[in-house]
Write a protein that holds these residues in place. Structure first.
Motif, PDB file in Angstrom:
ATOM      1  N   TYR A 292     -22.657 -10.408 -35.523  1.00  0.00           N
ATOM      2  CA  TYR A 292     -23.902 -10.134 -35.002  1.00  0.00           C
ATOM      3  C   TYR A 292     -23.796  -8.658 -34.129  1.00  0.00           C
ATOM      4  CZ  TYR A 292     -27.642 -10.028 -31.300  1.00  0.00           C
ATOM      5  OH  TYR A 292     -28.518  -9.715 -30.442  1.00  0.00           O
TER       6      TYR A 292
ATOM      7  N   ASN B 185     -24.140  -5.797 -35.700  1.00  0.00           N
ATOM      8  CA  ASN B 185     -25.537  -5.679 -36.627  1.00  0.00           C
ATOM      9  C   ASN B 185     -25.486  -6.025 -38.021  1.00  0.00           C
ATOM     10  OD1 ASN B 185     -27.000  -4.741 -34.319  1.00  0.00           O
ATOM     11  ND2 ASN B 185     -26.198  -2.539 -34.678  1.00  0.00           N
TER      12      ASN B 185
ATOM     13  N   LYS C 212     -26.236  -9.185 -40.645  1.00  0.00           N
ATOM     14  CA  LYS C 212     -26.744 -10.535 -40.659  1.00  0.00           C
ATOM     15  C   LYS C 212     -25.687 -11.596 -41.518  1.00  0.00           C
ATOM     16  CE  LYS C 212     -31.540  -9.821 -40.392  1.00  0.00           C
ATOM     17  NZ  LYS C 212     -32.816 -10.407 -40.744  1.00  0.00           N
TER      18      LYS C 212
ATOM     19  N   VAL D 131     -26.087 -15.483 -29.262  1.00  0.00           N
ATOM     20  CA  VAL D 131     -26.233 -15.138 -30.662  1.00  0.00           C
ATOM     21  C   VAL D 131     -27.517 -15.484 -31.327  1.00  0.00           C
ATOM     22  CG1 VAL D 131     -25.507 -15.272 -33.076  1.00  0.00           C
ATOM     23  CG2 VAL D 131     -23.774 -15.356 -31.170  1.00  0.00           C
TER      24      VAL D 131
ATOM     25  N   HIS E  98     -29.832 -17.259 -33.490  1.00  0.00           N
ATOM     26  CA  HIS E  98     -29.634 -17.953 -34.776  1.00  0.00           C
ATOM     27  C   HIS E  98     -30.781 -18.910 -34.883  1.00  0.00           C
ATOM     28  CE1 HIS E  98     -28.314 -20.473 -31.496  1.00  0.00           C
ATOM     29  NE2 HIS E  98     -28.379 -21.395 -32.476  1.00  0.00           N
TER      30      HIS E  98
ATOM     31  N   PRO F  27     -30.737 -13.089 -37.191  1.00  0.00           N
ATOM     32  CA  PRO F  27     -29.370 -12.518 -37.478  1.00  0.00           C
ATOM     33  C   PRO F  27     -28.157 -13.460 -38.032  1.00  0.00           C
ATOM     34  CG  PRO F  27     -29.960 -11.481 -35.540  1.00  0.00           C
ATOM     35  CD  PRO F  27     -31.061 -12.624 -35.545  1.00  0.00           C
ATOM     36  N   VAL F  28     -28.328 -14.700 -37.378  1.00  0.00           N
ATOM     37  CA  VAL F  28     -27.400 -15.738 -38.022  1.00  0.00           C
ATOM     38  C   VAL F  28     -28.217 -17.008 -38.478  1.00  0.00           C
ATOM     39  CG1 VAL F  28     -25.400 -17.276 -37.324  1.00  0.00           C
ATOM     40  CG2 VAL F  28     -25.504 -15.079 -36.572  1.00  0.00           C
TER      41      VAL F  28
END
Length: 160
Positions: free
Chosen positions: A35, A38, A40, A67, A69, A81-82
C-alpha cells in the motif's frame, strides 16, 4: 511473467493477536508495505471466517499505518487499495497475497504473488504442494526466511 515469493518461518512464532496466526499477521504487514508503494493488493483466504479475521486485524493498525481495505464487494466500485476475499477477485491487481491452503487457479493473473511456509509441519506440507503448483504454472519462485517477526532483514534465494 509472475513472480512468487514464499516467506518461510524458521521458528514457531506467536502473533501479537491470539486470534491470528503469525503468517496472517505478516501478510497484513506486507499488504501495508505494498500500500505504501501505491500497489493494489488482493488477499486471498480459504474461508469467509479467515477473510473477516484479516479484515479485523487490518482495522487494528494504528492511525499512522492505517491500510485502506475492504472485503470483496464492499466499498467503492473498484475496491480499496487492499481487497480481501475467499472468492476470486473481480478486478485485476498487481499483487496477490495467498493465505489459502491451495495455490489459486487465478494466481497467474498477478504480477507478484506472496505465499507462506508456516512453521508447523502440516502447514509446511501444504506449502510444498503450493510451491509445486506454482512451478507447474511456470512462474519465477523465490524464498525469504523470516527469522523473527521483529527482524528487518531476511535471507533470499531464487530458483529458476
Amino acid at each position: 511473467m509472475s513472480q512468487v515469493v514464499f516467506y518461510v518461518f524458521a521458528t514457531e512464532e506467536k502473533s501479537s493477536s491470539l486470534a491470528l496466526s503469525a503468517h496472517f499477521a505478516h501478510a497484513c504487514t506486507i499488504a501495508a508495505f505494498f500500500y505504501g508503494q501505491n500497489k493494489k493488493v488482493f488477499i486471498y483466504t480459504d474461508s469467509q471466517q479467515d477473510a473477516f479475521a484479516v479484515d479485523e486485524y487490518l482495522w487494528q493498525f494504528d492511525g499512522d499505518s492505517f491500510v485502506p481495505h475492504n472485503l470483496l464487494g464492499e466499498g467503492p466500485k473498484f475496491g480499496t487499495p487492499v481487497e480481501i476475499s475467499w472468492r476470486a477477485p473481480l478486478h485485476p491487481r498487481p499483487v496477490l497475497i495467498n493465505l489459502s491452503e491451495k495455490a489459486p487457479d487465478f494466481a497467474i493473473k498477478f504480477q507478484q504473488i506472496i505465499d507462506f511456509v508456516p512453521y508447523p509441519e502440516a502447514e509446511k506440507i501444504a506449502a510444498r504442494i503450493r510451491y509445486s503448483a506454482y512451478k507447474k504454472m511456470g512462474v519465477t519462485l523465490s524464498t525469504q526466511t523470516v527469522e523473527d517477526s521483529s527482524a528487518t532483514e531476511s535471507t533470499n534465494k531464487t530458483e529458476d
